[in-house]
Scaffold this motif. Sequence first.
Motif, short mmCIF file in Angstrom:
data_model
loop_
_atom_site.label_atom_id
_atom_site.label_comp_id
_atom_site.label_asym_id
_atom_site.label_seq_id
_atom_site.Cartn_x
_atom_site.Cartn_y
_atom_site.Cartn_z
N PHE A 126 47.84 -31.34 -16.61
CA PHE A 126 48.96 -31.72 -17.45
C PHE A 126 49.21 -33.22 -17.42
CE2 PHE A 126 53.53 -30.98 -18.71
CZ PHE A 126 53.23 -30.36 -19.90
N SER A 127 49.23 -33.83 -16.28
CA SER A 127 49.40 -35.26 -16.03
C SER A 127 50.77 -35.79 -16.48
CB SER A 127 48.29 -36.09 -16.66
OG SER A 127 48.47 -36.24 -18.04
N ASP A 128 51.03 -37.04 -16.14
CA ASP A 128 52.31 -37.67 -16.45
C ASP A 128 52.56 -37.75 -17.95
OD1 ASP A 128 53.01 -37.99 -13.83
OD2 ASP A 128 52.47 -40.11 -13.73
N ARG A 129 51.55 -38.07 -18.73
CA ARG A 129 51.74 -38.19 -20.17
C ARG A 129 52.18 -36.87 -20.78
NH1 ARG A 129 47.19 -40.93 -23.80
NH2 ARG A 129 46.63 -38.88 -24.51
N GLY A 130 51.60 -35.79 -20.31
CA GLY A 130 51.99 -34.46 -20.80
C GLY A 130 53.39 -34.09 -20.40
N ILE A 131 53.77 -34.43 -19.17
CA ILE A 131 55.11 -34.06 -18.70
C ILE A 131 56.18 -34.86 -19.42
CG2 ILE A 131 55.44 -35.60 -16.72
CD1 ILE A 131 56.25 -31.89 -16.78
N VAL A 132 55.89 -36.10 -19.79
CA VAL A 132 56.86 -36.91 -20.55
C VAL A 132 57.10 -36.27 -21.91
CG1 VAL A 132 57.20 -39.14 -21.69
CG2 VAL A 132 56.40 -39.08 -19.34
N SER A 133 56.05 -35.84 -22.58
CA SER A 133 56.20 -35.17 -23.88
C SER A 133 56.93 -33.85 -23.73
CB SER A 133 54.82 -34.91 -24.50
OG SER A 133 54.18 -36.11 -24.77
N PHE A 134 56.57 -33.08 -22.72
CA PHE A 134 57.22 -31.79 -22.46
C PHE A 134 58.70 -31.99 -22.17
CE2 PHE A 134 58.39 -28.58 -19.21
CZ PHE A 134 58.29 -27.45 -19.99
N ALA A 135 59.02 -32.93 -21.30
CA ALA A 135 60.41 -33.18 -20.93
C ALA A 135 61.22 -33.66 -22.13
CB ALA A 135 60.48 -34.20 -19.80
N SER A 136 60.64 -34.50 -22.96
CA SER A 136 61.33 -34.97 -24.16
C SER A 136 61.64 -33.82 -25.11
CB SER A 136 60.48 -36.01 -24.89
OG SER A 136 60.35 -37.17 -24.12
N ALA A 137 60.71 -32.90 -25.21
CA ALA A 137 60.90 -31.76 -26.12
C ALA A 137 62.04 -30.86 -25.67
CB ALA A 137 59.62 -30.95 -26.22
N PHE A 138 62.13 -30.58 -24.38
CA PHE A 138 63.16 -29.61 -24.00
C PHE A 138 64.53 -30.20 -23.76
CE2 PHE A 138 63.79 -30.07 -19.52
CZ PHE A 138 62.58 -30.24 -18.89
N THR A 139 64.71 -31.48 -23.99
CA THR A 139 66.06 -32.03 -23.89
C THR A 139 66.95 -31.51 -25.02
OG1 THR A 139 65.42 -34.04 -25.08
CG2 THR A 139 65.40 -34.15 -22.66
N SER A 140 66.35 -30.99 -26.09
CA SER A 140 67.15 -30.47 -27.20
C SER A 140 67.04 -28.95 -27.35
CB SER A 140 66.72 -31.15 -28.51
OG SER A 140 65.36 -30.87 -28.77
N TRP A 141 66.38 -28.27 -26.44
CA TRP A 141 66.26 -26.81 -26.51
C TRP A 141 67.61 -26.14 -26.31
CZ3 TRP A 141 61.50 -25.49 -22.95
CH2 TRP A 141 60.33 -25.89 -23.59
N ASN A 142 67.76 -24.98 -26.91
CA ASN A 142 68.97 -24.16 -26.72
C ASN A 142 68.66 -22.90 -25.93
OD1 ASN A 142 70.71 -25.85 -28.12
ND2 ASN A 142 70.06 -25.02 -30.07
N CYS A 143 67.61 -22.92 -25.12
CA CYS A 143 67.25 -21.76 -24.32
C CYS A 143 67.14 -22.18 -22.85
CB CYS A 143 65.92 -21.18 -24.80
SG CYS A 143 64.55 -22.34 -24.69
N ARG A 144 66.91 -21.20 -22.00
CA ARG A 144 66.78 -21.49 -20.57
C ARG A 144 65.38 -21.19 -20.08
NH1 ARG A 144 72.35 -19.13 -17.95
NH2 ARG A 144 73.72 -20.57 -19.05
N LEU A 145 64.88 -22.04 -19.22
CA LEU A 145 63.63 -21.78 -18.53
C LEU A 145 63.94 -20.88 -17.34
CD1 LEU A 145 62.07 -25.35 -18.27
CD2 LEU A 145 61.30 -23.50 -19.72
N THR A 146 63.02 -19.97 -17.04
CA THR A 146 63.18 -19.16 -15.83
C THR A 146 62.06 -19.44 -14.83
OG1 THR A 146 62.02 -17.30 -16.83
CG2 THR A 146 64.43 -17.30 -16.97
N HIS A 147 60.87 -19.75 -15.33
CA HIS A 147 59.72 -20.03 -14.48
C HIS A 147 59.02 -21.29 -14.98
CE1 HIS A 147 60.43 -15.81 -13.69
NE2 HIS A 147 59.68 -15.92 -12.61
N LEU A 148 58.68 -22.17 -14.07
CA LEU A 148 57.94 -23.38 -14.43
C LEU A 148 56.91 -23.65 -13.34
CD1 LEU A 148 57.62 -25.64 -16.48
CD2 LEU A 148 59.34 -26.94 -15.22
N LYS A 149 55.65 -23.52 -13.71
CA LYS A 149 54.55 -23.69 -12.77
C LYS A 149 53.77 -24.94 -13.14
CE LYS A 149 50.65 -21.21 -10.83
NZ LYS A 149 49.84 -19.99 -10.87
N LEU A 150 53.97 -25.99 -12.38
CA LEU A 150 53.31 -27.28 -12.62
C LEU A 150 52.55 -27.73 -11.38
CD1 LEU A 150 56.22 -29.11 -14.49
CD2 LEU A 150 54.10 -28.23 -15.50
N ASN A 151 52.00 -26.78 -10.63
CA ASN A 151 51.26 -27.14 -9.43
C ASN A 151 49.92 -27.78 -9.76
OD1 ASN A 151 50.80 -24.31 -10.22
ND2 ASN A 151 49.28 -24.35 -8.59
#
Length: 92
Positions: A4-29
């Motif tokens: 995934f790397s840092d570039r991917g996580i920045v895009s992912f994080a930017s996307a979910f700042t406007s989500w109206n749902c909840r995460l229950t599981h996040l596997k980024l190992n």
Amino acid sequence: MHKFSDRGIVSFASAFTSWNCRLTHLKLNNCNLTGKGLEHLFQAFQMNFSVSLGLVYLNLHGNKIDDSAALVLDSWIDRVRSLLLFSITLSN
């Protein structure tokens, strides 16, 4: 396996700042995330706290968590009461 790397996580994080749902599981190992990428993730959690409010599983094992990322993580995790399993590796 795709990292995934840092570039991917920045895009992912930017996307979910406007989500109206909840995460229950996040596997980024073992995603080659650095402290900078993890800072983005936890800052995004703080900006849209409701997304992470239902998080019960978070796996960050095998990533590079430095002091600045640990501070942001500490600030976020102190507010989350739903987390049941949290896996992390601290780097020197």
